[in-house]
Design a protein around this motif. Structure first.
Motif, PDB file in Angstrom:
ATOM      1  N   ASN A   1      14.352-123.570   0.587  1.00 22.43           N
ATOM      2  CA  ASN A   1      15.814-123.588   0.481  1.00 22.43           C
ATOM      3  C   ASN A   1      16.345-122.242   0.033  1.00 22.43           C
ATOM      4  OD1 ASN A   1      15.689-126.338   1.029  1.00 22.43           O
ATOM      5  ND2 ASN A   1      15.352-126.811  -1.128  1.00 22.43           N
ATOM      6  N   ARG A   2      17.639-122.099   0.209  1.00 20.26           N
ATOM      7  CA  ARG A   2      18.300-120.869  -0.210  1.00 20.26           C
ATOM      8  C   ARG A   2      18.373-120.845  -1.734  1.00 20.26           C
ATOM      9  NH1 ARG A   2      23.693-118.905  -0.482  1.00 20.26           N
ATOM     10  NH2 ARG A   2      24.435-121.037  -0.384  1.00 20.26           N
ATOM     11  N   ALA A   3      18.102-119.682  -2.333  1.00 20.88           N
ATOM     12  CA  ALA A   3      18.110-119.583  -3.797  1.00 20.88           C
ATOM     13  C   ALA A   3      19.547-119.417  -4.275  1.00 20.88           C
ATOM     14  CB  ALA A   3      17.270-118.398  -4.241  1.00 20.88           C
ATOM     15  N   THR A   4      19.973-120.323  -5.150  1.00 24.20           N
ATOM     16  CA  THR A   4      21.338-120.216  -5.675  1.00 24.20           C
ATOM     17  C   THR A   4      21.355-120.117  -7.189  1.00 24.20           C
ATOM     18  OG1 THR A   4      21.434-122.620  -5.678  1.00 24.20           O
ATOM     19  CG2 THR A   4      22.400-121.511  -3.782  1.00 24.20           C
ATOM     20  N   VAL A   5      20.194-120.295  -7.820  1.00 21.06           N
ATOM     21  CA  VAL A   5      20.129-120.277  -9.283  1.00 21.06           C
ATOM     22  C   VAL A   5      19.196-119.161  -9.726  1.00 21.06           C
ATOM     23  CG1 VAL A   5      19.454-121.590 -11.314  1.00 21.06           C
ATOM     24  CG2 VAL A   5      20.494-122.770  -9.387  1.00 21.06           C
ATOM     25  N   HIS A   6      19.703-118.344 -10.638  1.00 22.81           N
ATOM     26  CA  HIS A   6      18.852-117.293 -11.199  1.00 22.81           C
ATOM     27  C   HIS A   6      18.445-117.733 -12.586  1.00 22.81           C
ATOM     28  CE1 HIS A   6      18.291-112.800 -12.430  1.00 22.81           C
ATOM     29  NE2 HIS A   6      17.169-113.453 -12.339  1.00 22.81           N
ATOM     30  N   LEU A   7      17.158-118.056 -12.768  1.00 24.01           N
ATOM     31  CA  LEU A   7      16.674-118.527 -14.051  1.00 24.01           C
ATOM     32  C   LEU A   7      16.070-117.360 -14.807  1.00 24.01           C
ATOM     33  CD1 LEU A   7      16.397-121.284 -15.457  1.00 24.01           C
ATOM     34  CD2 LEU A   7      14.084-121.405 -14.588  1.00 24.01           C
ATOM     35  N   LEU A   8      16.629-117.112 -15.990  1.00 29.85           N
ATOM     36  CA  LEU A   8      16.164-115.960 -16.758  1.00 29.85           C
ATOM     37  C   LEU A   8      15.514-116.464 -18.038  1.00 29.85           C
ATOM     38  CD1 LEU A   8      16.363-112.918 -16.412  1.00 29.85           C
ATOM     39  CD2 LEU A   8      18.465-112.937 -17.708  1.00 29.85           C
ATOM     40  N   LYS A   9      14.243-116.126 -18.214  1.00 27.72           N
ATOM     41  CA  LYS A   9      13.527-116.559 -19.406  1.00 27.72           C
ATOM     42  C   LYS A   9      13.335-115.344 -20.294  1.00 27.72           C
ATOM     43  CE  LYS A   9       9.344-118.700 -18.872  1.00 27.72           C
ATOM     44  NZ  LYS A   9       8.372-119.792 -18.606  1.00 27.72           N
ATOM     45  N   ILE A  10      13.862-115.423 -21.546  1.00 21.46           N
ATOM     46  CA  ILE A  10      13.684-114.278 -22.449  1.00 21.46           C
ATOM     47  C   ILE A  10      12.868-114.749 -23.635  1.00 21.46           C
ATOM     48  CG2 ILE A  10      14.831-112.496 -23.790  1.00 21.46           C
ATOM     49  CD1 ILE A  10      17.302-112.997 -22.074  1.00 21.46           C
ATOM     50  N   ILE A  11      11.621-114.277 -23.736  1.00 22.96           N
ATOM     51  CA  ILE A  11      10.749-114.667 -24.849  1.00 22.96           C
ATOM     52  C   ILE A  11      10.371-113.404 -25.603  1.00 22.96           C
ATOM     53  CG2 ILE A  11       8.602-115.828 -25.499  1.00 22.96           C
ATOM     54  CD1 ILE A  11       8.657-117.146 -22.743  1.00 22.96           C
ATOM     55  N   ASN A  12      10.770-113.393 -26.887  1.00 23.24           N
ATOM     56  CA  ASN A  12      10.456-112.227 -27.725  1.00 23.24           C
ATOM     57  C   ASN A  12      10.884-110.921 -27.078  1.00 23.24           C
ATOM     58  OD1 ASN A  12       9.329-113.643 -29.821  1.00 23.24           O
ATOM     59  ND2 ASN A  12       7.274-113.616 -28.910  1.00 23.24           N
ATOM     60  N   GLY A  13      12.015-110.980 -26.454  1.00 17.34           N
ATOM     61  CA  GLY A  13      12.537-109.757 -25.850  1.00 17.34           C
ATOM     62  C   GLY A  13      12.019-109.474 -24.465  1.00 17.34           C
TER      63      GLY A  13
END
Lengths: 346, 181
Positions: free
Chosen positions: B9-21
């Motif tokens: 599918n087309r990507a519509t969500v940008h998931l950003l994971k920030i762990i300890n910077g």
């Protein structure tokens, strides 16, 4: 046949708000809507519309034809809030056509999940009457269109869950006492054992609110249309009885607490300045209970039904004809409720 | 761009994971995003319900057909009429056309039994098909009665039934497929 919103004056206080029957049918030889491209889908829409146009000779009121691809998303969402169409239709609006009867009791959907969906909703517990209405339209269509049908599996539908009669019968009920008593949970469990499904109309993050539930049949194959209707009616009557008993118990043992809740709900509704959807629906459930128990008068059930639809966000946006922020919506909602409930002194 | 998880599918969500910077980003479609994060991006109740039920159906299909060794053969099945593959059916729980019910009958039948019960349609029949179905049912009934009579050696009765069958098949002229699909 009464539109459920307007209600049936004789038994408006009867706990059952509406009965709905939906028949799902597909045209033989054509792929189901999920597999049709836009152009083929539109062809199907035009084809069915052509057949149905002759309906006017059978019915006095004509059907309003709508092509969702030409419709504003706002309008589509208001139809969804009025429980005429499902939310899926917004996504597939390029392929879908609708035929709505003027009084909005009957709606024929083209290219929803199945090619043809014939749906009728009427006030109160009136499944047989409702079925006759959809049946009339189906039999009329049947003469013009070859329907996808298998001797063993019955009417062939996109989802195997709707095979056989291709019929979904449901009733909408107001069950505040059973919810208060938590008996609604055993109802949830018990109904699945008799092949029925119950869900709350209003839900937020997995929590139900509003005390309005829809009970529908789960099984559609291996059972006749009449049996589905009879079973659902029997269940409805039993649930109605349980709810009434529960209410009697509550009033007997907690009369003051109940009246307090009801009048507080009325007071808040009449005086708030801003109110969100969840709270407004919850207050209306208590007010409705008050009317059904004859504790409150001068408020009609049909006004409460109208309110239940009109407090919803898209309907408010449509009414105010402009884009509203969340805050503005809650202000408008409050004003609307006050309008409906003013001059009620109890 | 395409979802980095399912590549479909087309990507519509940008998931950003920030762990300890440390930042990690991934582009997903709505469905994969929902699966990964449990954050409901759909608020409407009805949609959730439909989705869950279809997932149940898909899950059932998977479970019922995974244990069979013919699982591989199923993967290659495709409906000629609408190009629905077994995977499509498994993923969505929906079929593509009436022919799919024939093509995928092996895997659909156990699912239908689970959802609907082990039964046959006894409700309304379209008027166009009804004559043929009534004829077929009568024919079947007569044939089984014929067998029974022969078994209990009631040959006179059997002869009568045989004649009835003959009359029935002669008077109503249907083709192999009859009127129904």
């Amino acid at each position: 046949m009464n539109n459920w919103i307007l209600g049936n004056p004789q038994n408006a206080k009867d706990i059952v708000l509406s009965s709905k029957i939906k028949l799902m049918r597909n045209i033989a030889g054509i792929s189901f809507p999920g597999k049709l491209d836009e152009n083929c889908s539109k062809d199907v829409v035009y084809k069915i519309e052509n057949y149905m146009d002759k309906q006017s000779s059978i019915y006095n009121e004509s059907f309003k034809l709508m092509h969702l691809w030409d419709c504003d998303n706002l309008i589509i969402n208001t139809y969804m809030e009025r429980q005429l169409i499902s939310s899926k239709m917004l996504k597939e609006k390029q392929k879908i056509g609708l035929m709505i009867k003027e009084d909005e009791t009957v709606i024929v959907t083209i290219n929803d999940e199945d090619h043809i969906g014939i749906q009728c909703t009427s006030a109160g517990l009136s499944l047989k009457e409702t079925f006759e209405e959809v049946n009339k339209i189906e039999e009329f269509l049947e003469e013009k269109v070859d329907l996808a049908f298998d001797e063993r599996l019955g009417y062939l539908t996109t989802s195997p869950a709707n095979l056989g009669t291709g019929m979904k019968a449901s009733i909408m009920m107001h069950l505040p006492a059973l919810t208060l008593n938590k008996e609604i949970n055993s109802l949830f469990k018990g109904l699945t054992q008799v092949g029925m499904n119950i869900k709350s109309v209003f839900k937020e993050e997995d929590a139900n609110f509003g005390n309005i539930y829809i009970i529908s049949n789960q099984v559609s194959l291996g059972i006749s249309e009449e049996e589905i209707i009879n079973n659902l009616e029997a269940v409805a009557c039993e649930v109605m009885l349980q709810e009434k008993n529960c209410r009697n118990q509550l009033m007997k043992n907690y009369e003051y607490e109940m009246k307090d809740k009801i009048f507080r709900a009325l007071g808040t509704a009449q005086n708030s300045i801003m109110i969100d959807l969840r709270e407004s629906i919850e207050l209306m459930s208590y007010i409705r209970l008050g009317v059904e128990l004859d504790i409150l008068d001068k408020i009609s059930i049909s006004n409460l039904n109208k309110l239940m639809i009109e407090v919803q966000p898209y309907n408010l946006r449509l009414k105010n004809n402009k884009a509203l922020s969340e805050k503005e919506i809650s202000i408008e909602r409050s004003l609307l409720i006050k309008q409906y409930l003013k001059n009620i002194e109890n | 761009m395409l979802c980095e998880k399912c590549n479909k599918n087309r990507a519509t969500v940008h998931l950003l994971k920030i762990i300890n910077g440390n930042k990690q980003g991934i582009m997903l479609c709505e469905r994969c995003a929902n699966e990964l994060t449990n954050i409901p991006s759909i608020v409407n109740f009805e949609e959730l319900d439909e989705f869950k039920f279809q997932k149940l159906v898909s899950g059932l299909i998977d479970y019922m057909n995974n244990s069979k060794s013919e699982g591989d053969r199923y993967e290659k099945l495709i409906c000629n009429n609408c190009n629905t593959t077994y995977k499509d059916f498994r993923d969505t729980g929906f079929l593509g056309c009436s022919k799919c019910y024939d093509v995928f009958s092996d895997m659909i039948n156990p699912v239908i039994k689970r959802i609907q019960g082990d039964v046959e349609h006894i409700g309304k029949i379209p008027k166009k098909s009804s004559e043929y179905i009534i004829y077929k049912r009568k024919l079947l009934k007569l044939k089984s009665e014929l067998q029974e009579s022969i078994l209990v050696e009631e040959y006179e009765n059997a002869a009568k039934i045989r004649d009835e069958i003959k009359n029935l098949t002669n008077s109503i002229n249907f083709g192999e497929d009859g009127n129904n699909e």
